[in-house]
Design an enzyme around this catalytic site. Structure first.
Site, short mmCIF file in Angstrom:
data_model
loop_
_atom_site.label_atom_id
_atom_site.label_comp_id
_atom_site.label_asym_id
_atom_site.label_seq_id
_atom_site.Cartn_x
_atom_site.Cartn_y
_atom_site.Cartn_z
N HIS A 70 1.40 47.34 -26.60
CA HIS A 70 2.58 47.43 -27.17
C HIS A 70 2.65 45.95 -27.68
O HIS A 70 2.02 44.82 -27.18
CB HIS A 70 3.73 47.46 -26.06
CG HIS A 70 3.71 46.49 -25.01
ND1 HIS A 70 4.27 45.26 -25.16
CD2 HIS A 70 3.30 46.56 -23.81
CE1 HIS A 70 4.09 44.53 -23.62
NE2 HIS A 70 3.62 45.37 -23.22
N ASP A 72 5.80 44.40 -28.52
CA ASP A 72 7.05 43.41 -28.44
C ASP A 72 6.96 42.64 -26.98
O ASP A 72 5.92 43.14 -26.33
CB ASP A 72 8.17 44.57 -28.25
CG ASP A 72 7.87 45.31 -26.97
OD1 ASP A 72 6.78 45.88 -26.80
OD2 ASP A 72 8.95 45.85 -26.35
N GLU A 130 8.51 48.49 -25.87
CA GLU A 130 7.86 48.79 -24.48
C GLU A 130 8.73 48.18 -23.46
O GLU A 130 8.99 48.75 -22.40
CB GLU A 130 6.40 48.50 -24.23
CG GLU A 130 5.79 48.91 -23.08
CD GLU A 130 6.21 48.06 -21.98
OE1 GLU A 130 5.69 48.62 -20.64
OE2 GLU A 130 6.22 46.83 -22.03
N GLU A 159 -2.70 46.69 -20.77
CA GLU A 159 -1.88 45.88 -20.07
C GLU A 159 -2.48 44.73 -19.12
O GLU A 159 -3.70 45.34 -18.73
CB GLU A 159 -0.96 46.76 -18.98
CG GLU A 159 0.25 47.41 -19.88
CD GLU A 159 1.58 46.81 -20.05
OE1 GLU A 159 1.55 45.64 -19.67
OE2 GLU A 159 2.51 47.36 -20.51
N HIS A 333 6.29 37.76 -18.34
CA HIS A 333 7.66 37.53 -18.40
C HIS A 333 8.08 36.16 -17.85
O HIS A 333 8.96 35.67 -17.77
CB HIS A 333 8.57 38.71 -17.73
CG HIS A 333 8.10 39.95 -18.07
ND1 HIS A 333 9.13 41.10 -17.52
CD2 HIS A 333 7.55 40.32 -19.09
CE1 HIS A 333 8.67 42.20 -18.45
NE2 HIS A 333 7.56 41.83 -19.07
#
Length: 357
Positions: A70, A72, A130, A159, A333
């Site tokens: 992904h 984003d 995502e 990932e 994150h």
């Protein structure tokens, strides 16, 4: 529009990709750049749906692999532009998206350009949305528009996995457990019924709950049932008539969605339970021939994926899938998000070796 040079190293391309902001909902500039870059490659057939780009070889090989990532990220918090840092003697690239998951995307883009004659046909997917609600997920949308693009013998999701192979993933369920009461003035509380007080047994059950560790195809998946939010009350002088406890159940891929839902309802028997989100897990699929070859080629020791990832979408379509990408998932994150340069290089070597062996 930003320009991407796919002839640079995956490390350099990681810096470039991260410095093109692409918070969920604002992926178009990066999607445009990826589209423009891969569309110049004559060995790839390119298809675009929204901000999801698919590029595939059509060599007539006996087997096909999907490799997806992904584009984003979660919101930026003063952690762009990227910069080079050294942490515990290890050279890293710091900044939003370095771990989740533009380093993986950079590896994929460089190899997509480089591997003109891979030993299997490859479908490369770079998709949007995502990090937000699954109804917006680019893979989810693409599977409705072009389900034929998902036909494959094996899939790899880039990932972050610390450069190791993480098989399958846990499923995830969110539920609202409610209690009801009767409003009254807090000065005359005996007239009402306090819904927040009635929620105490819900929290007691959660505190007593002991999650299982479930072995699935040789990998140990740790489950978890936890309160993630609680709400109730309307004013400082009013006895609340409603309390809602949101719980999240992370369940091993051996459980079906129905079994996971029933388990949560059993735990909270006697309370009103509303299931608000449910996504199945994915079995490791490491017994598939291509999966065994892949694990051997990259020299990794498979381990379970505790968090939910889009490998579950492939698993639901009957395609065994694993997570394999650079970066520590604990830093996804995180405001100090950073990826070791050595992991980017190792993942690129591993994929290249397997796809060209």
């Amino acid at each position: 529009m930003p320009q991407l040079d796919l002839s640079v190293s995956p490390v350099e391309l990681t810096r470039v990709l991260c410095d093109i902001p692409s918070v969920s909902g604002d992926e178009t500039p990066l999607a445009d750049a990826i589209d423009a870059a891969v569309s110049t490659l004559p060995h790839l057939e390119v298809f675009r749906d929204g901000d999801t780009i698919v590029a595939r070889t059509m060599l007539g090989r006996d087997q096909r692999v999907v490799i997806a990532g992904h584009i984003d990220t979660v919101p930026i918090n003063d952690n762009l532009p990227t910069r080079d840092v050294v942490v515990d003697g290890e050279e890293c690239i710091w900044g939003r998206g370095t771990v989740d998951m533009k380093a993986g995307v950079a590896v994929q883009l460089v190899l997509a350009a480089e591997l003109v004659e891979p030993r299997v046909d490859i479908t490369w997917m770079w998709y949007d949305h995502e990090e937000v609600d699954s109804s917006l997920n680019g893979l989810n949308r693409l599977s409705r528009v072009r389900p034929d693009l998902f036909q494959a013998d094996f899939a790899i999701l880039g990932e972050p996995s610390g450069g190791e192979v993480e098989g399958g993933c846990n499923g995830t369920l969110r539920a609202i457990v409610r209690t009801h009461g009767v409003r009254a003035h807090s000065a005359r509380s005996w007239i009402g019924e306090n819904a927040i007080h009635k929620a105490a047994p819900i929290l007691e059950r959660l505190a007593r709950y002991r999650a299982q560790t479930v072995t699935v195809e040789g990998l140990d998946y740790r489950e978890g049932l936890n309160a993630v939010s609680i709400s109730g009350g309307i004013a400082g002088n009013v006895i609340p008539d409603l309390c809602e406890v949101e719980v999240n159940f992370r369940f091993a891929p051996s459980r079906s969605e129905l079994e996971a839902e029933q388990h949560v309802r059993d735990v909270f028997e006697g309370f009103e339970v509303e299931i608000v989100d449910l996504a199945p897990g994915a079995r490791p699929g490491l017994d598939a021939p291509l999966a065994r070859e892949f694990v051997a080629a990259v020299g990794a020791e498979p381990r379970p994926k505790y968090g939910w990832t889009d490998v579950a979408r492939f698993s639901a379509l009957g395609v065994p899938a694993v997570n394999y990408g650079p970066g520590d998932p604990h830093l996804a994150h995180h405001d100090e998000e950073r990826v070791p340069v050595a992991q980017i290089e190792a993942v690129a070597r591993g994929l290249r070796a397997w796809l060209t062996a």
